[in-house]
Design a protein around this motif. Structure first.
Motif, PDB file in Angstrom:
ATOM      1  N   GLY A 141      16.154   6.117  -7.285  1.00  0.00           N
ATOM      2  CA  GLY A 141      16.640   7.079  -6.346  1.00  0.00           C
ATOM      3  C   GLY A 141      16.223   5.992  -5.158  1.00  0.00           C
ATOM      4  N   ASN A 142      16.308   6.768  -4.499  1.00  0.00           N
ATOM      5  CA  ASN A 142      15.418   6.478  -2.996  1.00  0.00           C
ATOM      6  C   ASN A 142      14.682   7.049  -2.105  1.00  0.00           C
ATOM      7  OD1 ASN A 142      17.828   8.000  -2.095  1.00  0.00           O
ATOM      8  ND2 ASN A 142      19.116   6.779  -1.039  1.00  0.00           N
ATOM      9  N   ALA A 143      14.047   8.052  -2.622  1.00  0.00           N
ATOM     10  CA  ALA A 143      12.756   8.597  -2.207  1.00  0.00           C
ATOM     11  C   ALA A 143      12.154   7.683  -1.707  1.00  0.00           C
ATOM     12  CB  ALA A 143      12.645   9.519  -3.531  1.00  0.00           C
ATOM     13  N   ASP A 144      11.111   7.741  -0.853  1.00  0.00           N
ATOM     14  CA  ASP A 144       9.800   6.905  -0.806  1.00  0.00           C
ATOM     15  C   ASP A 144       8.630   7.630  -1.150  1.00  0.00           C
ATOM     16  OD1 ASP A 144       8.488   5.605   1.851  1.00  0.00           O
ATOM     17  OD2 ASP A 144      10.041   4.131   0.822  1.00  0.00           O
ATOM     18  N   ILE A 145       7.410   6.333  -0.793  1.00  0.00           N
ATOM     19  CA  ILE A 145       5.998   7.404  -1.308  1.00  0.00           C
ATOM     20  C   ILE A 145       5.541   7.396   0.291  1.00  0.00           C
ATOM     21  CG2 ILE A 145       5.736   6.144  -2.997  1.00  0.00           C
ATOM     22  CD1 ILE A 145       4.204   4.830  -2.075  1.00  0.00           C
ATOM     23  N   HIS A 146       6.415   7.082   1.241  1.00  0.00           N
ATOM     24  CA  HIS A 146       5.906   7.501   2.227  1.00  0.00           C
ATOM     25  C   HIS A 146       6.321   9.105   3.151  1.00  0.00           C
ATOM     26  CE1 HIS A 146       4.945   2.996   1.704  1.00  0.00           C
ATOM     27  NE2 HIS A 146       3.491   2.772   2.452  1.00  0.00           N
ATOM     28  N   ARG A 147       7.450   8.252   2.858  1.00  0.00           N
ATOM     29  CA  ARG A 147       7.454   9.860   3.546  1.00  0.00           C
ATOM     30  C   ARG A 147       8.611  11.076   2.906  1.00  0.00           C
ATOM     31  NH1 ARG A 147      13.537   6.771   5.881  1.00  0.00           N
ATOM     32  NH2 ARG A 147      13.972   8.873   7.136  1.00  0.00           N
ATOM     33  N   VAL A 148       7.965  11.238   1.449  1.00  0.00           N
ATOM     34  CA  VAL A 148       8.017  12.238   0.886  1.00  0.00           C
ATOM     35  C   VAL A 148       6.463  12.840   0.661  1.00  0.00           C
ATOM     36  CG1 VAL A 148       9.537  12.123  -0.552  1.00  0.00           C
ATOM     37  CG2 VAL A 148       7.375  11.094  -1.682  1.00  0.00           C
ATOM     38  N   GLY A 149       4.832  11.559   1.438  1.00  0.00           N
ATOM     39  CA  GLY A 149       3.521  12.306   1.282  1.00  0.00           C
ATOM     40  C   GLY A 149       3.075  11.934  -0.041  1.00  0.00           C
ATOM     41  N   LEU A 150       3.659  10.592  -0.118  1.00  0.00           N
ATOM     42  CA  LEU A 150       2.283  10.465  -1.149  1.00  0.00           C
ATOM     43  C   LEU A 150       1.634   8.993  -1.988  1.00  0.00           C
ATOM     44  CD1 LEU A 150       5.159  10.955  -4.094  1.00  0.00           C
ATOM     45  CD2 LEU A 150       2.985  12.104  -3.628  1.00  0.00           C
ATOM     46  N   ALA A 151       1.676   8.745   0.088  1.00  0.00           N
ATOM     47  CA  ALA A 151       1.329   7.297   0.237  1.00  0.00           C
ATOM     48  C   ALA A 151       0.185   7.071   0.442  1.00  0.00           C
ATOM     49  CB  ALA A 151       1.494   6.713   1.390  1.00  0.00           C
ATOM     50  N   ASP A 152      -0.633   8.031   0.516  1.00  0.00           N
ATOM     51  CA  ASP A 152      -2.595   8.803   0.034  1.00  0.00           C
ATOM     52  C   ASP A 152      -2.918   8.481  -1.729  1.00  0.00           C
ATOM     53  OD1 ASP A 152      -1.017  11.201  -0.295  1.00  0.00           O
ATOM     54  OD2 ASP A 152      -2.832  11.881   0.078  1.00  0.00           O
ATOM     55  N   LEU A 153      -1.677   8.424  -3.051  1.00  0.00           N
ATOM     56  CA  LEU A 153      -1.649   8.802  -3.715  1.00  0.00           C
ATOM     57  C   LEU A 153      -1.001   7.775  -4.729  1.00  0.00           C
ATOM     58  CD1 LEU A 153      -1.837  12.940  -4.188  1.00  0.00           C
ATOM     59  CD2 LEU A 153      -3.783  11.310  -4.244  1.00  0.00           C
ATOM     60  N   ILE A 154       0.312   7.023  -3.682  1.00  0.00           N
ATOM     61  CA  ILE A 154       0.324   6.341  -4.724  1.00  0.00           C
ATOM     62  C   ILE A 154       0.088   5.055  -4.181  1.00  0.00           C
ATOM     63  CG2 ILE A 154       2.630   5.071  -6.069  1.00  0.00           C
ATOM     64  CD1 ILE A 154       3.959   8.160  -6.560  1.00  0.00           C
ATOM     65  N   ASP A 155      -0.399   4.047  -4.630  1.00  0.00           N
ATOM     66  CA  ASP A 155      -0.237   2.521  -4.077  1.00  0.00           C
ATOM     67  C   ASP A 155       0.484   1.284  -4.032  1.00  0.00           C
ATOM     68  OD1 ASP A 155      -3.975   3.175  -4.486  1.00  0.00           O
ATOM     69  OD2 ASP A 155      -3.438   2.572  -6.676  1.00  0.00           O
ATOM     70  N   PHE A 156       1.723   1.609  -4.822  1.00  0.00           N
ATOM     71  CA  PHE A 156       2.553   0.370  -4.682  1.00  0.00           C
ATOM     72  C   PHE A 156       3.740   1.427  -5.365  1.00  0.00           C
ATOM     73  CE2 PHE A 156       1.079  -0.274  -8.676  1.00  0.00           C
ATOM     74  CZ  PHE A 156       2.370  -0.746  -9.545  1.00  0.00           C
ATOM     75  N   GLN A 157       5.066   1.443  -4.655  1.00  0.00           N
ATOM     76  CA  GLN A 157       6.738   1.421  -5.388  1.00  0.00           C
ATOM     77  C   GLN A 157       7.177  -0.298  -5.306  1.00  0.00           C
ATOM     78  OE1 GLN A 157       8.559   4.175  -2.766  1.00  0.00           O
ATOM     79  NE2 GLN A 157       9.954   5.552  -4.075  1.00  0.00           N
ATOM     80  N   PHE A 158       7.900   0.577  -7.187  1.00  0.00           N
ATOM     81  CA  PHE A 158       9.976  -0.171  -6.659  1.00  0.00           C
ATOM     82  C   PHE A 158      10.690   0.865  -7.462  1.00  0.00           C
ATOM     83  CE2 PHE A 158       6.290  -3.883  -8.047  1.00  0.00           C
ATOM     84  CZ  PHE A 158       6.856  -4.326  -7.533  1.00  0.00           C
ATOM     85  N   LYS A 159      11.425   0.047  -6.562  1.00  0.00           N
ATOM     86  CA  LYS A 159      13.377   1.261  -6.455  1.00  0.00           C
ATOM     87  C   LYS A 159      13.933   0.038  -6.726  1.00  0.00           C
ATOM     88  CE  LYS A 159      12.648   2.275  -1.709  1.00  0.00           C
ATOM     89  NZ  LYS A 159      12.586   2.995  -0.528  1.00  0.00           N
ATOM     90  N   ALA A 160      14.904   0.701  -7.399  1.00  0.00           N
ATOM     91  CA  ALA A 160      16.258  -0.049  -8.163  1.00  0.00           C
ATOM     92  C   ALA A 160      17.272  -0.605  -6.711  1.00  0.00           C
ATOM     93  CB  ALA A 160      16.939   0.942  -8.864  1.00  0.00           C
ATOM     94  N   ASP A 161      17.097  -0.022  -6.167  1.00  0.00           N
ATOM     95  CA  ASP A 161      17.664  -0.521  -4.485  1.00  0.00           C
ATOM     96  C   ASP A 161      17.257  -1.448  -4.036  1.00  0.00           C
ATOM     97  OD1 ASP A 161      19.348   1.475  -3.757  1.00  0.00           O
ATOM     98  OD2 ASP A 161      18.525   2.172  -2.365  1.00  0.00           O
ATOM     99  N   ASP A 162      15.522  -2.357  -3.912  1.00  0.00           N
ATOM    100  CA  ASP A 162      15.451  -3.650  -3.657  1.00  0.00           C
ATOM    101  C   ASP A 162      15.398  -4.514  -5.031  1.00  0.00           C
ATOM    102  OD1 ASP A 162      14.481  -2.380  -1.495  1.00  0.00           O
ATOM    103  OD2 ASP A 162      12.428  -1.161  -2.003  1.00  0.00           O
ATOM    104  N   VAL A 163      14.793  -3.793  -6.031  1.00  0.00           N
ATOM    105  CA  VAL A 163      14.887  -4.699  -7.229  1.00  0.00           C
ATOM    106  C   VAL A 163      16.394  -5.632  -8.139  1.00  0.00           C
ATOM    107  CG1 VAL A 163      14.154  -4.414  -9.842  1.00  0.00           C
ATOM    108  CG2 VAL A 163      13.157  -3.842  -7.922  1.00  0.00           C
ATOM    109  N   GLY A 164      17.567  -4.422  -7.699  1.00  0.00           N
ATOM    110  CA  GLY A 164      18.717  -5.788  -7.976  1.00  0.00           C
ATOM    111  C   GLY A 164      19.475  -5.251  -9.109  1.00  0.00           C
TER     112      GLY A 164
END
Length: 239
Positions: free
Chosen positions: A131-154
């Protein structure tokens, strides 16, 4: 030994259906005020039809919920008679309204507490999402170190590419990573095919997974399941 734990997001850390319903309604309210001609052709319940239309025309975007959403908006705006420039501007604005509301999630019970506990235990935490939830915008950037989304991966899970890119990013071997998710095909089978340990988050039914390394019916159980898998991983090394 386990070094990293990756998490699916939608329906693993929060319920996604009410989030999308709210985001769609927010977007259509904005459209009614700024692009009302759109609503003369399409209503909220027509999104599924629009999805089918745009994917028939551009199947190569099927991996990206963001590209699909933008294509739906542009198609509908064109059909409503807006000029090319208006289509581009209105679609971008409508999508921004949608994506902002899409980040307004309500975490499942114990979600943040469990993430904090695992982080404090020294695990690197990641998010792998179709999906296109973003760890920074949902409030998880303080806990989750990195993110991969299908949007970006392809590619969407269960395709191996997202898991492979995660392994390249972390520099870890598959047996050093646990993937946690609710979708048995995408998260359990997809991650296992790459060699990761898996935890199936099954909050709704009493079904048992024949292939997951472990499973939980409440997120509060995750630290214990992680510890058990870590012990299994340790035992494999010492055998």
């Amino acid at each position: 030994m386990i070094r990293c734990i990756t998490f699916d997001l939608d329906d693993t850390l929060w319920a996604v259906d009410p989030v999308i319903q709210h985001a769609n309604q927010t977007m259509f309210t904005w459209i009614s005020e700024h692009a009302s001609a759109f609503l003369q052709h399409y209503k909220l319940h027509d999104l599924a039809v629009l999805r089918q239309i745009v994917l028939e025309d551009a199947p190569e975007i099927a991996h990206s919920v963001t590209l699909i959403r933008m294509a739906q908006l542009k198609y509908g705006l064109r059909k409503a008679g807006y000029s090319a420039d208006e289509v581009e501007a209105l679609a971008a604005q409508a999508f921004e309204v949608f994506i902002q509301a899409r980040q307004e999630v309500i975490f499942f019970e114990h979600a943040r507490e469990v993430l904090l506990e695992l982080k404090q235990q020294g695990y690197q935490l990641g998010a792998l999402s179709n999906g296109n939830a973003d760890i920074h915008r949902v409030g998880l950037a303080d806990l989750i170190d990195f993110q991969f989304k299908a949007d970006d991966v392809g590619q969407m899970k269960p395709h191996p590419l997202m898991f492979e890119q995660m392994l390249a990013h972390t520099g870890l071997r598959p047996e050093q990573v646990i993937h946690v998710g609710d979708n048995h095909e995408h998260d359990v089978e997809g991650a296992a095919a790459v060699g990761l340990w898996t935890i199936w988050v099954n909050l709704q039914s009493g079904d048992k997974s024949p292939s997951a390394s472990a499973q939980v019916s409440c997120l509060s159980e995750l630290p214990a399941r992680v510890a058990e898998i870590n012990q299994q991983a340790h035992n494999r090394i010492t055998l």
